[in-house]
Design a protein around this motif. Structure first.
Motif, mmCIF file in Angstrom:
data_model
loop_
_atom_site.group_PDB
_atom_site.id
_atom_site.type_symbol
_atom_site.label_atom_id
_atom_site.label_comp_id
_atom_site.label_asym_id
_atom_site.label_seq_id
_atom_site.Cartn_x
_atom_site.Cartn_y
_atom_site.Cartn_z
ATOM 1 N N VAL A 65 0.952 -1.200 0.007
ATOM 2 C CA VAL A 65 0.071 0.151 0.183
ATOM 3 C C VAL A 65 0.956 1.292 -0.176
ATOM 4 O O VAL A 65 1.878 1.463 0.713
ATOM 5 N N ASP A 67 1.414 4.559 1.094
ATOM 6 C CA ASP A 67 0.876 5.292 2.344
ATOM 7 C C ASP A 67 1.978 5.953 3.047
ATOM 8 O O ASP A 67 2.981 5.429 3.172
ATOM 9 N N ARG A 69 2.230 7.010 6.142
ATOM 10 C CA ARG A 69 2.323 6.578 7.214
ATOM 11 C C ARG A 69 2.946 5.229 7.712
ATOM 12 O O ARG A 69 3.475 4.739 8.856
ATOM 13 N N PHE A 76 3.827 0.716 10.535
ATOM 14 C CA PHE A 76 2.903 1.635 10.465
ATOM 15 C C PHE A 76 2.846 2.545 11.670
ATOM 16 O O PHE A 76 2.720 2.135 12.732
ATOM 17 N N LEU A 78 0.745 5.790 13.157
ATOM 18 C CA LEU A 78 -0.533 6.594 13.447
ATOM 19 C C LEU A 78 -0.650 7.533 14.552
ATOM 20 O O LEU A 78 -0.366 7.038 15.403
ATOM 21 N N ARG A 96 -9.195 4.029 13.541
ATOM 22 C CA ARG A 96 -8.854 4.421 12.420
ATOM 23 C C ARG A 96 -7.820 3.371 11.759
ATOM 24 O O ARG A 96 -7.653 3.197 10.475
ATOM 25 N N PHE A 97 -6.857 2.645 12.860
ATOM 26 C CA PHE A 97 -6.193 1.528 12.408
ATOM 27 C C PHE A 97 -6.980 0.531 11.572
ATOM 28 O O PHE A 97 -6.613 -0.148 10.465
ATOM 29 N N GLN A 99 -9.710 0.630 10.378
ATOM 30 C CA GLN A 99 -10.448 0.955 9.139
ATOM 31 C C GLN A 99 -9.120 0.984 7.895
ATOM 32 O O GLN A 99 -9.472 0.702 6.954
ATOM 33 N N TRP A 100 -7.975 1.248 8.263
ATOM 34 C CA TRP A 100 -6.939 0.973 7.403
ATOM 35 C C TRP A 100 -6.618 -0.295 6.972
ATOM 36 O O TRP A 100 -6.575 -0.602 5.705
ATOM 37 N N ASP A 103 -9.351 -1.529 4.754
ATOM 38 C CA ASP A 103 -9.266 -1.023 3.096
ATOM 39 C C ASP A 103 -8.262 -1.533 2.433
ATOM 40 O O ASP A 103 -8.493 -1.696 1.448
ATOM 41 N N ALA A 104 -7.048 -1.736 2.972
ATOM 42 C CA ALA A 104 -5.760 -2.243 2.433
ATOM 43 C C ALA A 104 -5.964 -3.794 2.138
ATOM 44 O O ALA A 104 -5.199 -4.034 1.128
#
Length: 143
Positions: A65, A67, A69, A76, A78, A96-97, A99-100, A103-104
């Motif tokens: 990915v 990103d 971050r 990773f 954040l 948020r983690f 969700q990431w 999504d990834a």
């Protein structure tokens, strides 16, 4: 926070245990007056993808990915500082983690090739000829 007691769920059968996530409290930036200057309420969430217990194919997806971050070492990072308390920022960082991660690791649907119908081709050609006549009529008028 009870929502993450078992870890962070990515997909059925795949989860990240909370033991693999490193939290550190830091001082937040921005406005907030004296509270910001003396209280470490912001949270840095760090997750080492390479050293994690995730399956290899999930690791490869996460590392591929693009990103900012994601560090070169495969970690990773954040930062969460939108709330006034450490606990709220920790929860926000975990949400948020998660969700990431979801999504990834989501697989995209393959595109199914389609062809235009005969009626749509005819409509397109009809519009082209109509437009052509409109443009050709814009020329100089001869008496």
């Amino acid at each position: 926070m009870d929502e993450f007691a078992q870890g962070i769920f990515i997909s059925p059968g795949v989860r990240v245990p909370l033991e693999e996530i490193d939290f550190s409290a830091i001082r937040a930036q921005g406005s907030g007056g004296q509270n910001v200057n003396k209280v470490s309420s912001a949270i840095h969430l760090r997750f080492n993808i390479v050293a994690s217990s995730l399956p290899e194919e999930v690791k490869e997806k996460l590392l591929s990915v693009s990103d900012q971050r994601l560090t070169n070492a495969g970690e990773f990072v954040l930062k969460s500082q939108e709330h006034r308390t450490q606990e709220q920022n920790r929860y926000a960082a975990l949400v948020r983690f998660q969700q990431w991660l979801q999504d990834a690791t989501k697989t995209q649907k393959k595109r199914k090739a389609t062809r235009p119908t005969r009626a749509s081709k005819e409509r397109r050609l009809q519009k082209k000829t109509q437009r052509s006549t409109v443009k050709s009529n814009r020329g100089k008028v001869s008496w």
